[in-house]
Design a protein around this motif. Sequence first.
Motif, PDB file in Angstrom:
ATOM      1  N   PHE A  96       1.007  -1.000   0.415  1.00 26.95           N
ATOM      2  CA  PHE A  96      -0.012  -0.584  -0.019  1.00 26.95           C
ATOM      3  C   PHE A  96       0.669   1.027   0.153  1.00 26.95           C
ATOM      4  CE2 PHE A  96      -2.552  -2.762   2.681  1.00 26.95           C
ATOM      5  CZ  PHE A  96      -3.605  -3.206   1.292  1.00 26.95           C
ATOM      6  N   PRO A  97       1.136   1.267  -0.931  1.00 29.41           N
ATOM      7  CA  PRO A  97       2.494   2.457  -0.829  1.00 29.41           C
ATOM      8  C   PRO A  97       1.252   3.845  -0.595  1.00 29.41           C
ATOM      9  CG  PRO A  97       1.984   1.893  -3.526  1.00 29.41           C
ATOM     10  CD  PRO A  97       1.173   1.332  -2.547  1.00 29.41           C
ATOM     11  N   PHE A  98       0.597   4.320  -0.299  1.00 29.00           N
ATOM     12  CA  PHE A  98       0.076   5.646  -0.071  1.00 29.00           C
ATOM     13  C   PHE A  98       0.259   5.676   1.586  1.00 29.00           C
ATOM     14  CE2 PHE A  98      -3.514   1.720  -0.574  1.00 29.00           C
ATOM     15  CZ  PHE A  98      -3.407   2.192   0.898  1.00 29.00           C
ATOM     16  N   ILE A  99       0.395   4.421   2.464  1.00 27.40           N
ATOM     17  CA  ILE A  99       0.521   4.919   3.251  1.00 27.40           C
ATOM     18  C   ILE A  99       2.010   5.988   3.502  1.00 27.40           C
ATOM     19  CG2 ILE A  99       1.188   3.225   6.377  1.00 27.40           C
ATOM     20  CD1 ILE A  99      -0.014   1.048   4.391  1.00 27.40           C
ATOM     21  N   ASP A 100       1.559   6.297   4.869  1.00 30.50           N
ATOM     22  CA  ASP A 100       3.053   7.677   5.091  1.00 30.50           C
ATOM     23  C   ASP A 100       3.593   7.337   6.081  1.00 30.50           C
ATOM     24  OD1 ASP A 100       1.927   9.624   2.932  1.00 30.50           O
ATOM     25  OD2 ASP A 100       0.133   9.659   4.283  1.00 30.50           O
ATOM     26  N   ILE A 101       2.637   6.517   7.337  1.00 30.48           N
ATOM     27  CA  ILE A 101       3.864   6.592   8.314  1.00 30.48           C
ATOM     28  C   ILE A 101       3.764   5.047   8.855  1.00 30.48           C
ATOM     29  CG2 ILE A 101       4.066   7.106  10.828  1.00 30.48           C
ATOM     30  CD1 ILE A 101       3.106   9.482  10.068  1.00 30.48           C
ATOM     31  N   VAL A 102       4.343   4.587   9.225  1.00 34.95           N
ATOM     32  CA  VAL A 102       4.968   3.100   9.411  1.00 34.95           C
ATOM     33  C   VAL A 102       5.606   2.878  10.616  1.00 34.95           C
ATOM     34  CG1 VAL A 102       4.479   0.574   9.432  1.00 34.95           C
ATOM     35  CG2 VAL A 102       4.272   1.526   7.327  1.00 34.95           C
ATOM     36  N   LEU A 103       4.481   2.942  12.729  1.00 36.20           N
ATOM     37  CA  LEU A 103       5.293   2.752  13.550  1.00 36.20           C
ATOM     38  C   LEU A 103       5.352   1.388  14.025  1.00 36.20           C
ATOM     39  CD1 LEU A 103       4.786   6.298  14.794  1.00 36.20           C
ATOM     40  CD2 LEU A 103       7.009   5.243  13.911  1.00 36.20           C
ATOM     41  N   GLY A 104       5.313   0.902  15.525  1.00 36.70           N
ATOM     42  CA  GLY A 104       5.363  -0.002  16.112  1.00 36.70           C
ATOM     43  C   GLY A 104       4.797  -0.123  17.049  1.00 36.70           C
ATOM     44  N   THR A 105       5.338  -0.884  17.706  1.00 29.29           N
ATOM     45  CA  THR A 105       4.004  -1.173  19.328  1.00 29.29           C
ATOM     46  C   THR A 105       4.274  -0.281  20.900  1.00 29.29           C
ATOM     47  OG1 THR A 105       5.483  -2.915  20.283  1.00 29.29           O
ATOM     48  CG2 THR A 105       3.295  -3.397  19.355  1.00 29.29           C
ATOM     49  N   SER A 106       5.663  -0.020  20.468  1.00 22.68           N
ATOM     50  CA  SER A 106       6.584   0.776  21.846  1.00 22.68           C
ATOM     51  C   SER A 106       6.886   2.792  21.176  1.00 22.68           C
ATOM     52  CB  SER A 106       7.120   0.774  22.269  1.00 22.68           C
ATOM     53  OG  SER A 106       7.934   0.190  21.255  1.00 22.68           O
ATOM     54  N   ASN A 107       6.611   2.860  19.923  1.00 23.74           N
ATOM     55  CA  ASN A 107       7.063   3.995  18.988  1.00 23.74           C
ATOM     56  C   ASN A 107       6.300   5.048  18.642  1.00 23.74           C
ATOM     57  OD1 ASN A 107       7.004   2.830  17.108  1.00 23.74           O
ATOM     58  ND2 ASN A 107       8.866   3.142  16.218  1.00 23.74           N
ATOM     59  N   LEU A 108       5.088   5.334  19.647  1.00 23.27           N
ATOM     60  CA  LEU A 108       4.024   5.607  18.850  1.00 23.27           C
ATOM     61  C   LEU A 108       3.768   6.666  19.202  1.00 23.27           C
ATOM     62  CD1 LEU A 108       0.994   3.435  20.820  1.00 23.27           C
ATOM     63  CD2 LEU A 108       1.390   3.350  18.256  1.00 23.27           C
ATOM     64  N   ALA A 119       2.354  16.127   7.029  1.00 23.59           N
ATOM     65  CA  ALA A 119       2.047  17.533   6.838  1.00 23.59           C
ATOM     66  C   ALA A 119       2.108  18.471   5.774  1.00 23.59           C
ATOM     67  CB  ALA A 119       0.854  18.455   7.691  1.00 23.59           C
ATOM     68  N   ALA A 120       3.461  18.980   6.572  1.00 23.39           N
ATOM     69  CA  ALA A 120       4.339  19.847   5.567  1.00 23.39           C
ATOM     70  C   ALA A 120       5.772  18.957   4.286  1.00 23.39           C
ATOM     71  CB  ALA A 120       5.839  20.615   6.989  1.00 23.39           C
ATOM     72  N   SER A 121       4.738  18.227   3.852  1.00 20.66           N
ATOM     73  CA  SER A 121       5.547  17.383   2.954  1.00 20.66           C
ATOM     74  C   SER A 121       6.698  17.241   2.970  1.00 20.66           C
ATOM     75  CB  SER A 121       5.335  18.234   1.497  1.00 20.66           C
ATOM     76  OG  SER A 121       3.815  18.441   1.381  1.00 20.66           O
ATOM     77  N   ARG A 122       7.197  16.306   4.157  1.00 23.86           N
ATOM     78  CA  ARG A 122       8.514  15.929   4.399  1.00 23.86           C
ATOM     79  C   ARG A 122       8.732  14.729   4.030  1.00 23.86           C
ATOM     80  NH1 ARG A 122       9.457  21.224   6.951  1.00 23.86           N
ATOM     81  NH2 ARG A 122       8.696  20.096   9.221  1.00 23.86           N
ATOM     82  N   GLY A 123       7.999  13.790   2.964  1.00 26.29           N
ATOM     83  CA  GLY A 123       8.562  12.665   3.848  1.00 26.29           C
ATOM     84  C   GLY A 123       7.284  11.181   3.594  1.00 26.29           C
ATOM     85  N   LYS A 124       7.669  10.329   3.428  1.00 24.55           N
ATOM     86  CA  LYS A 124       6.983   8.674   4.043  1.00 24.55           C
ATOM     87  C   LYS A 124       8.430   8.632   5.207  1.00 24.55           C
ATOM     88  CE  LYS A 124       4.252   8.345   0.592  1.00 24.55           C
ATOM     89  NZ  LYS A 124       2.891   8.056   0.549  1.00 24.55           N
ATOM     90  N   TYR A 125       7.350   8.023   6.272  1.00 22.44           N
ATOM     91  CA  TYR A 125       8.456   7.395   7.777  1.00 22.44           C
ATOM     92  C   TYR A 125       8.359   5.673   7.569  1.00 22.44           C
ATOM     93  CZ  TYR A 125       9.722  11.805   8.638  1.00 22.44           C
ATOM     94  OH  TYR A 125       9.738  13.577   8.049  1.00 22.44           O
TER      95      TYR A 125
END
Length: 440
Positions: A96-108, A119-125
Motif C-alpha cells: 500500500f504505497p499510499f501509507i505515509d507512516i508505519v510505526l511499531g508498538t512502543s514508539n507511537l 503534513a509539511a510534505s517532508r516525506g514518508k516514515y
Amino acid sequence: MQKYRIITYGCQMNVHESEKIAGILTKLGYTEAKEGEDADVVVFNTCCIRDNAERKAMGHIGMLKTEKKKNPSMIVAVVGCMTQQDGAGKALREKFPFIDIVLGTSNLALLETYIPSVAASRGKYVDIDENELPPINENESFYRTSGTNAWLNIMYGCNNFCTYCIVPYVRGRERSRTKEAIKDEFLRLVDEGYKEITLLGQNVNSYGKDIYGGEYGFADLLEELAKVGGKRRIRFMTSHPKDFNRKLIDVIAEYPNICNNIHLPVQSGSDKILKLMNRHYTREYYLDTIAAIREKLPDCGITTDLMVGFPYEEECDFLDTLDMVERVRYSNAFTFVYSVRKGTPAAKMPQVDPEVAKDRIMRLIAAQNKITKELSKEYENKVYEILCEDFSPNKKGCVCGRTDSGRLVTFEGGGDLIGKFVNVRITRSQSASLFGVTEE
Ligand code: SAH
Ligand code: SF4
Ligand code: F3S
C-alpha cells in the motif's frame, strides 16, 4: 479544524494505546471526525493475534486507496502489533504505497513529530523497533474515551512464549512500570472522577519481577491501590494461571473495591496440549486454583480463553477441554480456532484438519452457551449493585452497566445514572444478557 480517525483492532492494550494516539493528535490540534465525516489523518492501530485480525486490517487499509486518491493530503498511518512482525512494516508500505507512516508498538509517541512533518510534505516514515523495545515513556498524554472506566497500564510485553502466540515477538519482553508511576496515575484518575479503573498487562501476575526481583509483586500493588479511599471499582487483566497465587486471592477477598471477576485463560483442558503450548501448568493445578478462588470468593465471575485445533489435538484432548468447561462453569468464555502465526514454534507442528477444528469450536460454543444461560438464570430476582456505564446500545430508554462479577445488565433509566452506582433487581435473562429494574 483538522480531523482524525483512529481504527482500533485487538485487545484492551490496543484500545488504551489508541487513547494515547488520540492524546497526541489532540495536542497537535486535531479533533475526532464524526461518523461519516472526512478525516485529515487516519491511524490504523493493528493486531496480529490471529490471521483474521490481520486480514480485517489489511482489507480496511486497502479500502482507503480511493479516498486517498480523492484527497492526497490525507495522512495515513499504520501502527501496532501487525507492523512489528519481521519485515512487516516494509511489506506493508510496498503493498500500500499510499501509507505515509508505519510505526511499531512502543514508539507511537513519534507520531507527534512525524505527522506535522508529513503534513509539511517532508516525506514518508517507516520506523519499527526491530531490536530491543525502548524503555517506557512515562510522559504520554491520553485522550480517554472510555467513559466511567479508565485503563491503566502496569506493564508491557510478555516473557511467556506460549508456542502459538505472536505477542512476545511484537511486544517485546516484560517491562513493569514503577509502583510510584502507577500510583501517581491511579490518583490522577481518582481525581478526575473515574469510578472504575482496570489495570492492564499481558500477564499481570508477573508484575514487578523485572524491577523488584520478587520483593514486590502484583498482590502488593493491588493492595496499595485498593487502600486509596473512596468508592470505586478496580479490575485487572490478564492473569496467567501459572502465576496466580493464593496471596492475590486473599487481597481480592479483603478489599470490597477489588472486583470479584477474574479472567483466567486456560486455553485447553488437556495436559498433553498444555505442555505443547508451553503453558507451565497442568489441568489439576488449574482446577486447584479455581477451587481456591471459589472457596474464598464464592460469587466470583470467572472467565477464560479457549482454543481448539491446536497441533496434535485429538478428540480425547478436546473432550478434556469440554470437561474443563463443565467443571469450572465459566461465566463467559472467549473461544478461538488456533491460527498459525509465522515464526512461532507451533507453526512448525503438524496442523489439525480445519473441518475438524470447525466442528470442535461449534461444540465448544454450544457447551459454554448452555452454561452461560444456566448461570444467567441464577441472577434472576436478586438485587445487584451496578456501576452504570452508558446508554444501552441495544435498547431505547435504557442504560447498562456491570455487576461486580462482570456481568452486563440493561435497565430502564436516563443519562443522569451514568457514572453512578445503582441497585438493580434482575427481572429477566436471555443467554448472556441480564435485564432489570432499579430499586430504592
Ligand atoms: N496475555 C493474555 C492474552 C493473549 S491474547 C494471556 O496470556 O492469556 C488473547 C487470547 O488469544 C489468548 O488467550 C489465546 O486464547 C488467543 N490466541 C493467542 N494466539 C492465538 C493463535 N495463534 N490462534 C488462536 N488464538 C490465539
Ligand atoms: Fe501470548 Fe502466552 Fe504471553 Fe499470553 S502469556 S501474551 S498467550 S505468550
Ligand atoms: Fe493483538 Fe497485539 Fe493485543 S497482537 S491481541 S493487539 S497485544
